[in-house]
Design a protein around this motif. Structure first.
Motif, PDB file in Angstrom:
ATOM      1  N   ALA A 277       8.618  -2.168   3.359  1.00 18.89           N
ATOM      2  CA  ALA A 277       7.928  -2.816   4.472  1.00 18.89           C
ATOM      3  C   ALA A 277       6.653  -3.500   3.990  1.00 18.89           C
ATOM      4  O   ALA A 277       6.371  -4.656   4.344  1.00 18.89           O
ATOM      5  CB  ALA A 277       7.599  -1.792   5.563  1.00 18.89           C
ATOM      6  N   VAL A 278       5.880  -2.820   3.144  1.00 14.69           N
ATOM      7  CA  VAL A 278       4.631  -3.396   2.638  1.00 14.69           C
ATOM      8  C   VAL A 278       4.913  -4.611   1.757  1.00 14.69           C
ATOM      9  O   VAL A 278       4.214  -5.629   1.846  1.00 14.69           O
ATOM     10  CB  VAL A 278       3.830  -2.334   1.860  1.00 14.69           C
ATOM     11  N   VAL A 279       5.946  -4.521   0.930  1.00 13.85           N
ATOM     12  CA  VAL A 279       6.286  -5.656   0.065  1.00 13.85           C
ATOM     13  C   VAL A 279       6.686  -6.864   0.909  1.00 13.85           C
ATOM     14  O   VAL A 279       6.239  -7.991   0.666  1.00 13.85           O
ATOM     15  CB  VAL A 279       7.412  -5.268  -0.914  1.00 13.85           C
ATOM     16  N   ARG A 280       7.525  -6.640   1.930  1.00 14.56           N
ATOM     17  CA  ARG A 280       7.938  -7.763   2.792  1.00 14.56           C
ATOM     18  C   ARG A 280       6.747  -8.374   3.513  1.00 14.56           C
ATOM     19  O   ARG A 280       6.623  -9.614   3.588  1.00 14.56           O
ATOM     20  CB  ARG A 280       8.989  -7.290   3.788  1.00 14.56           C
ATOM     21  N   TRP A 281       5.877  -7.547   4.086  1.00  9.32           N
ATOM     22  CA  TRP A 281       4.699  -8.073   4.780  1.00  9.32           C
ATOM     23  C   TRP A 281       3.829  -8.897   3.831  1.00  9.32           C
ATOM     24  O   TRP A 281       3.300  -9.947   4.214  1.00  9.32           O
ATOM     25  CB  TRP A 281       3.865  -6.928   5.349  1.00  9.32           C
ATOM     26  N   SER A 282       3.696  -8.416   2.610  1.00 11.53           N
ATOM     27  CA  SER A 282       2.852  -9.116   1.641  1.00 11.53           C
ATOM     28  C   SER A 282       3.379 -10.517   1.365  1.00 11.53           C
ATOM     29  O   SER A 282       2.616 -11.493   1.349  1.00 11.53           O
ATOM     30  CB  SER A 282       2.775  -8.319   0.337  1.00 11.53           C
ATOM     31  N   TYR A 283       4.673 -10.625   1.143  1.00 10.29           N
ATOM     32  CA  TYR A 283       5.261 -11.946   0.880  1.00 10.29           C
ATOM     33  C   TYR A 283       5.124 -12.853   2.102  1.00 10.29           C
ATOM     34  O   TYR A 283       4.837 -14.051   1.969  1.00 10.29           O
ATOM     35  CB  TYR A 283       6.733 -11.805   0.491  1.00 10.29           C
ATOM     36  N   THR A 382      16.492  -7.703   3.424  1.00 10.04           N
ATOM     37  CA  THR A 382      17.592  -6.762   3.653  1.00 10.04           C
ATOM     38  C   THR A 382      17.513  -5.526   2.756  1.00 10.04           C
ATOM     39  O   THR A 382      18.391  -4.665   2.820  1.00 10.04           O
ATOM     40  CB  THR A 382      18.951  -7.458   3.411  1.00 10.04           C
ATOM     41  N   LEU A 383      16.466  -5.432   1.929  1.00 10.05           N
ATOM     42  CA  LEU A 383      16.388  -4.307   1.003  1.00 10.05           C
ATOM     43  C   LEU A 383      16.082  -3.008   1.737  1.00 10.05           C
ATOM     44  O   LEU A 383      15.329  -2.980   2.699  1.00 10.05           O
ATOM     45  CB  LEU A 383      15.313  -4.554  -0.059  1.00 10.05           C
ATOM     46  N   HIS A 384      16.673  -1.926   1.246  1.00 14.99           N
ATOM     47  CA  HIS A 384      16.440  -0.605   1.812  1.00 14.99           C
ATOM     48  C   HIS A 384      15.449   0.154   0.955  1.00 14.99           C
ATOM     49  O   HIS A 384      15.230  -0.171  -0.212  1.00 14.99           O
ATOM     50  CB  HIS A 384      17.754   0.183   1.874  1.00 14.99           C
TER      51      HIS A 384
END
Length: 409
Positions: A277-283, A382-384
């Motif tokens: 979640a943090v990685v997606r938000w960062s991008y 879509t990564l888990h």
């Protein structure tokens, strides 16, 4: 029975590894910082200077996964001090003599040293941290600080004594070598002697190559943005703010300072919200931040640079631990790719951006960078969240000791 260790025992190896990481990654940043001196003292062309930078980055990017695969098969802790020394000696010798071929060769050797260090150091940091992404953030922070410090070190030494003073640049490597030996002893691994079989150190679990490749693609997107801004932000800041050399230096300082803060923040945020979640938000947040850097004129550029830096660096250490958890049977390969190949591949975009700037304008050449964080987000959406392995050892197993005997449970 709990396997938690006293804080001093559990944090000391990571602190030593983080410091050694800083010493080694100084030499990643030092090569580019030496380019102006090669141009002025040896009258190298831009193409010749770019060839030297490419010697370091390309060899490092290709070699790191190879070293990662080797450490998957057989643990090689002795690589840490050897690679730290090799990285520094190559750069230190680059100012001796005027031969372009010799300069290219010693810089290439330095790149191989950097490549050899990262996969094995990431594996050992994983052992010392018991797989904690927060603790791995400390390890990654050291590398970021080293990279940011490189221009200051090169300027202090070479600007004063010229390229003939380059042997002094070996000092961080000597410190890094000693720190590696101390870290290996602290974590319970023999520095110079025999290594354990890689197979005996693999935790149980199934490799998820699809998830790993999707994440690696996102890391490439991140790297393109970072390399592009690192190479041209100083000049662009002068153009957009109307300032002089100090305006460009300030913009680069903001970019690197935000990286140090973002790396630490990433681990803390992931503890609360989860890594993916943090990685997606960062991008996602990096998209408007980069747009602000490229499109908004004036002093606001510095604000958007800080936001861009945070967006690029918050997921930095999370990439490493996610990669290792997606490939629990190939931890060395995961470290080699996430810390090496995908990061260095982004450097190939630098000459393309430069060529586009020559043909059009710097703003036009930087505009495509806005799209890359968005592409990275699409790859990540879509990564888990991988399951944390249950048997990351708190201390390294001996040659005949299976990982199960030091399970966290």
């Amino acid at each position: 029975m709990s396997t938690n260790q006293p804080p001093a025992r559990s944090t000391a190896p990571l602190k030593l590894l983080s410091l050694s990481h800083a010493c080694v990654d100084i030499y990643q940043g030092a090569v580019a910082a030496l380019v102006p001196f090669f141009l002025s003292e040896r009258a190298y062309t831009y193409a010749a200077a770019s060839g030297i930078v490419l010697a370091a980055s390309l060899l490092s990017s290709v070699a790191q996964p190879l070293f990662g695969a080797l450490t998957d098969r057989r643990a090689m802790p002795w690589l840490l001090p050897v690679s730290a020394l090799t990285a520094g000696v190559g750069v230190a010798l680059s100012g001796i003599g005027g031969s372009y071929a010799l300069t290219w060769a010693v810089i290439a050797v330095s790149g191989v040293g950097v490549a050899a260090y990262h996969p094995e150091s990431a594996r050992i940091a994983r052992i010392a941290s018991r797989g904690s992404h927060t603790a791995m953030g400390l390890f990654s922070l050291g590398g970021n600080i080293g990279f940011a410090t490189a221009p200051l070190m090169v300027s202090a030494v070479v600007a004063t004594g010229g390229l003939r003073a380059s042997p002094l640049l070996v000092v961080p490597a000597l410190a890094g070598t000693a720190l590696c030996v101390a870290a290996l002893r602290s974590v319970g691994l023999p520095a110079p002697a025999a290594s354990t079989s890689g197979a005996g150190c693999r935790p149980a679990g199934k490799d998820d190559w699809l998830a790993f490749l999707m994440m690696s693609g996102a890391v490439v997107c991140r790297s393109i943005v970072f390399v592009g801004l690192s190479a041209f932000l100083s000049l662009y800041a002068r153009q957009r703010t109307g300032g002089g050399e100090s305006a460009g230096t300030a913009a680069l300082f903001v970019l690197y300072l935000g990286g140090a803060i973002g790396t630490v923040a990433g681990g803390r945020l992931a503890t609360r919200y989860g890594r993916t979640a943090v990685v997606r938000w960062s991008y996602a947040l990096t998209v408007p931040a980069v747009a602000g850097v490229v499109l908004v004129p004036g002093p606001l550029l510095y604000l958007f640079t800080a936001l861009t830096s945070a967006g690029l660096y918050v997921p930095f250490s999370l990439h490493v631990t996610l990669g290792q958890d997606y490939l629990p049977r190939h931890v060395g390969t995961a470290g080699g790719v996430t810390l090496g190949l995908t990061v260095s591949v982004g450097g190939l975009a630098g000459p393309l951006i430069g060529a586009a700037a020559d043909a059009t304008s710097l703003q036009t050449a930087l505009t495509p960078l806005i799209a890359f964080p968005a592409l990275g987000w699409l790859l990540l959406r879509t990564l888990h969240e991988p399951e944390m392995p249950e048997n990351v050892p708190a201390t390294a197993p001996g040659p005949q000791e299976s990982t199960a005997s030091v399970s966290r449970s």
